[in-house]
Design a protein around this motif. Structure first.
Motif, PDB file in Angstrom:
ATOM      1  N   TYR A 172      35.581 136.128  72.954  1.00 28.25           N
ATOM      2  CA  TYR A 172      34.377 136.350  72.906  1.00 28.25           C
ATOM      3  C   TYR A 172      34.263 136.721  71.763  1.00 28.25           C
ATOM      4  O   TYR A 172      34.750 137.115  70.610  1.00 28.25           O
ATOM      5  CB  TYR A 172      34.511 137.927  73.733  1.00 28.25           C
ATOM      6  CG  TYR A 172      33.537 139.180  72.910  1.00 28.25           C
ATOM      7  CD1 TYR A 172      32.703 139.085  74.046  1.00 28.25           C
ATOM      8  CD2 TYR A 172      33.300 139.219  72.075  1.00 28.25           C
ATOM      9  CE1 TYR A 172      31.706 140.064  73.783  1.00 28.25           C
ATOM     10  CE2 TYR A 172      32.507 140.463  71.853  1.00 28.25           C
ATOM     11  CZ  TYR A 172      30.791 140.347  72.576  1.00 28.25           C
ATOM     12  OH  TYR A 172      30.193 141.395  71.938  1.00 28.25           O
ATOM     13  N   GLN A 173      32.700 136.202  71.684  1.00 27.78           N
ATOM     14  CA  GLN A 173      31.858 135.811  70.752  1.00 27.78           C
ATOM     15  C   GLN A 173      30.562 136.518  70.574  1.00 27.78           C
ATOM     16  O   GLN A 173      30.176 136.821  71.012  1.00 27.78           O
ATOM     17  CB  GLN A 173      31.328 134.137  70.057  1.00 27.78           C
ATOM     18  CG  GLN A 173      31.420 133.905  68.539  1.00 27.78           C
ATOM     19  CD  GLN A 173      30.526 132.841  68.436  1.00 27.78           C
ATOM     20  OE1 GLN A 173      29.928 131.873  69.186  1.00 27.78           O
ATOM     21  NE2 GLN A 173      31.938 131.850  67.650  1.00 27.78           N
ATOM     22  N   GLN A 208      25.555 136.867  72.692  1.00 24.53           N
ATOM     23  CA  GLN A 208      27.229 137.397  73.402  1.00 24.53           C
ATOM     24  C   GLN A 208      27.983 136.661  73.648  1.00 24.53           C
ATOM     25  O   GLN A 208      26.637 136.325  74.383  1.00 24.53           O
ATOM     26  CB  GLN A 208      27.012 138.793  73.551  1.00 24.53           C
ATOM     27  CG  GLN A 208      26.709 139.602  72.842  1.00 24.53           C
ATOM     28  CD  GLN A 208      26.825 140.653  73.919  1.00 24.53           C
ATOM     29  OE1 GLN A 208      27.959 141.875  73.289  1.00 24.53           O
ATOM     30  NE2 GLN A 208      26.292 141.715  73.925  1.00 24.53           N
ATOM     31  N   THR A 209      28.422 135.701  73.697  1.00 24.05           N
ATOM     32  CA  THR A 209      29.573 134.896  74.362  1.00 24.05           C
ATOM     33  C   THR A 209      30.903 134.530  74.858  1.00 24.05           C
ATOM     34  O   THR A 209      31.723 134.671  74.214  1.00 24.05           O
ATOM     35  CB  THR A 209      29.636 132.937  73.812  1.00 24.05           C
ATOM     36  OG1 THR A 209      27.953 133.166  72.573  1.00 24.05           O
ATOM     37  CG2 THR A 209      28.943 132.068  74.624  1.00 24.05           C
ATOM     38  N   GLY A 210      31.020 135.012  76.315  1.00 26.56           N
ATOM     39  CA  GLY A 210      32.062 134.988  76.448  1.00 26.56           C
ATOM     40  C   GLY A 210      32.044 133.921  77.519  1.00 26.56           C
ATOM     41  O   GLY A 210      32.111 133.053  78.072  1.00 26.56           O
ATOM     42  N   THR A 437      49.085 135.313  72.637  1.00 25.66           N
ATOM     43  CA  THR A 437      48.693 135.997  71.310  1.00 25.66           C
ATOM     44  C   THR A 437      47.455 136.243  70.860  1.00 25.66           C
ATOM     45  O   THR A 437      45.728 135.978  71.365  1.00 25.66           O
ATOM     46  CB  THR A 437      48.929 134.566  69.771  1.00 25.66           C
ATOM     47  OG1 THR A 437      49.635 133.317  70.279  1.00 25.66           O
ATOM     48  CG2 THR A 437      49.113 134.414  68.668  1.00 25.66           C
ATOM     49  N   LEU A 438      46.895 136.765  69.403  1.00 25.56           N
ATOM     50  CA  LEU A 438      45.563 137.027  69.222  1.00 25.56           C
ATOM     51  C   LEU A 438      45.297 137.461  68.042  1.00 25.56           C
ATOM     52  O   LEU A 438      46.051 137.196  67.437  1.00 25.56           O
ATOM     53  CB  LEU A 438      45.412 139.265  69.661  1.00 25.56           C
ATOM     54  CG  LEU A 438      44.330 139.546  69.191  1.00 25.56           C
ATOM     55  CD1 LEU A 438      43.604 139.749  69.897  1.00 25.56           C
ATOM     56  CD2 LEU A 438      44.282 141.777  68.336  1.00 25.56           C
ATOM     57  N   ASN A 439      43.856 136.215  68.183  1.00 30.59           N
ATOM     58  CA  ASN A 439      43.374 135.302  67.252  1.00 30.59           C
ATOM     59  C   ASN A 439      42.072 136.159  67.234  1.00 30.59           C
ATOM     60  O   ASN A 439      41.035 136.320  67.710  1.00 30.59           O
ATOM     61  CB  ASN A 439      43.262 134.009  67.460  1.00 30.59           C
ATOM     62  CG  ASN A 439      44.847 133.550  67.648  1.00 30.59           C
ATOM     63  OD1 ASN A 439      45.548 133.388  66.912  1.00 30.59           O
ATOM     64  ND2 ASN A 439      44.262 132.488  68.617  1.00 30.59           N
ATOM     65  N   THR A 456      34.816 136.472  66.326  1.00 32.01           N
ATOM     66  CA  THR A 456      35.156 135.814  67.652  1.00 32.01           C
ATOM     67  C   THR A 456      36.560 136.280  67.434  1.00 32.01           C
ATOM     68  O   THR A 456      37.308 136.998  67.170  1.00 32.01           O
ATOM     69  CB  THR A 456      36.024 134.262  67.366  1.00 32.01           C
ATOM     70  OG1 THR A 456      33.992 133.967  67.397  1.00 32.01           O
ATOM     71  CG2 THR A 456      35.635 133.678  68.386  1.00 32.01           C
ATOM     72  N   VAL A 457      36.811 136.405  68.969  1.00 34.54           N
ATOM     73  CA  VAL A 457      38.465 137.528  69.403  1.00 34.54           C
ATOM     74  C   VAL A 457      38.990 136.192  70.656  1.00 34.54           C
ATOM     75  O   VAL A 457      38.047 136.309  71.416  1.00 34.54           O
ATOM     76  CB  VAL A 457      38.401 138.284  70.292  1.00 34.54           C
ATOM     77  CG1 VAL A 457      39.693 139.273  70.477  1.00 34.54           C
ATOM     78  CG2 VAL A 457      37.498 139.628  69.012  1.00 34.54           C
TER      79      VAL A 457
END
Length: 463
Positions: A172-173, A208-210, A437-439, A456-457
């Motif tokens: 998600y951004q 918003q970009t998924g 992992t979470l970035n 960004t996630v």
């Protein structure tokens, strides 16, 4: 003969004397034993039983201790194998065996156990000579051909997917940008005096970009990625209509949502790196134009201030794609230098020209534009990552892109200029387990043309 006879006679006399005194000796011993206190005798016997019980208990504890030593050695071997499997100790092993020798866990992993102490009461072992090692202590570190993992902050990751593995990465951004534009319509008598009107606009855009990305390891050095985005964009334009003499601001809002441009990327590791040796990863990305085309949406006028004085000249619906097919070629490099890892990207994106392009105009139908080509983009980025522990790491970097001018029918489009996009990126990564992992990445725009804020996630999941 006479002599031997006397000897035999002497022996016979001595035996007879011993038999005569034997009852007296037995009686004396019984008399002495009868003089010992029975309570003291019982106390001595009880103490002897306790000593025997303690010896038995000590022998059992020594056996349990040896069993625990063997279990500890097995667990240490399994622990080291898991670290090597996920690449946590690649740099430590590449430096040599000195750190492993100093670590007692590494000594336990070699499978060499100290001889157990003999149980109490056992005869002492004779003095043994010093043990001389006939084999090298420890084992040679395995060569790890994969780059080290860092918290990703750029679009291109550095660690490739292992062969036969599939990674699902939802992301998600959120991006926000605002800009002010001032247009002078008229002429000046002197530089300080303007005869005409001033057009001032404030443009605020939220995007918003998924997206969902699939990465599959074709080999240990090659992977294929397919990314499908979904875009939701919203733009607010605040301006005053020129040629109307109004002093009131007007808000014009456009929005749009839908599938974005689907893209595919092929990556290949070019060399075998290691500690103090760089890794090079070449990649090629192809982008489609599955998103809503900017030329497909409808604008509310042809040219503002000429054919429609009160129009905004803006699209009534926001596009979700660029409208051009693109191909991008680049290389990613990583340089491990304990305790940090330096990395960067160098790429060039080419937008293919579109022929016979038209756009939709409100109330005027289609307007023919001809051949249109968006400007190419050259990008360079650099950063460094630091591992805080086995699960967490942070990265910081800078990305800069140079965007060329847009051309129409082979000539630069009026009003189109070269742009420089600069972003400061800060990211962090946390590993929940071996599969998740979470970035998180924060981007801050440095130049005016860059979005003000980008968050960004990403959550890569190994299937």
């Amino acid at each position: 003969m006479y002599r031997n006879g006397r000897v035999m006679q002497a022996r016979t006399c001595a035996g007879a004397l011993a038999l005569a005194t034997l009852p007296l000796w037995v009686g004396a011993c019984l008399a002495q034993e009868s003089q010992v206190d029975p309570a003291l005798r019982e106390k001595i016997e009880a103490q002897g039983k306790r000593i025997d019980a303690m010896r038995s208990r000590m022998a059992e504890q020594l056996a349990e201790l040896e069993q625990m030593k063997r279990e500890l050695a097995a667990q240490e071997v399994q622990y080291n194998d898991l670290r090597r499997a996920i690449g946590l100790n690649a740099l430590e092993e590449a430096r040599g065996g000195s750190a492993a020798l100093a670590d007692p866990r590494a000594q336990a992993a070699t499978g060499q156990e100290q001889p157990a102490a003999p149980p109490p009461g056992a005869p002492a072992a004779p003095g043994s000579a010093p043990v001389v090692a006939t084999q090298p202590v420890g084992r040679r570190p395995e060569q790890d051909e994969r780059p080290p993992e860092v918290a990703p902050i750029f679009d291109q990751p550095g660690v490739l997917t292992p062969r036969g593995k599939l990674i699902l990465e939802p992301s998600y951004q959120y991006g926000y940008s605002s800009s002010d534009r001032v247009a002078l319509v008229g002429y000046t008598v002197i530089p300080a005096i303007l005869i005409g009107l001033v057009d001032v606009r404030q443009v605020k855009t939220t995007t918003q970009t998924g997206a969902v990305a699939f990465r599959y390891g074709l080999t240990n050095r090659m992977e294929l990625e397919v990314r499908v985005p979904y875009v939701d964009t919203h733009t607010d334009t605040i301006s005053r209509e020129i040629f109307t003499g109004t002093a009131q601001d007007r808000l014009f809002t456009t929005s749009g949502k839908g599938i974005g441009d689907v893209e595919a990327t092929l990556r290949y590791q070019l060399n075998d790196g290691g500690a103090d040796k760089p890794y090079y990863i070449g990649w090629f990305r192809a982008k489609s134009r599955t998103g809503r085309d900017p030329f497909e949406v409808t604008s509310d006028c042809v040219t503002r201030c000429v054919e429609n004085f009160t129009g905004t000249g803006l699209p009534l619906r926001s596009p979700t794609g660029t409208g051009f097919y693109s191909a991008q070629l680049g290389v990613t490099w990583l340089y491990p230098s304990d305790p940090v890892v330096f990395f960067g990207n160098l790429s060039y994106l080419h937008n293919f020209e579109r022929k016979n392009v038209s756009r939709n105009v409100l109330g005027a139908g289609k307007q023919f534009l001809g051949d249109v080509k968006a400007g190419d983009i050259a990008d360079i980025s650099i950063g460094m990552g630091l591992s805080l522990n086995e699960k967490a790491s942070i990265s910081i970097g800078y990305d800069q892109a140079f965007v060329g001018r847009t051309t129409q029918n082979g000539h630069p489009l009026p009003g189109s200029a070269r742009a420089t996009l600069g972003s400061l990126l800060i990211g962090g990564s946390y590993r929940f387990n071996d599969k998740e992992t979470l970035n998180v990445t924060l981007g801050v725009g440095i130049t005016r043309d860059t979005p003000d804020t980008t968050v960004t996630v990403r959550v890569p999941i190994t299937l």
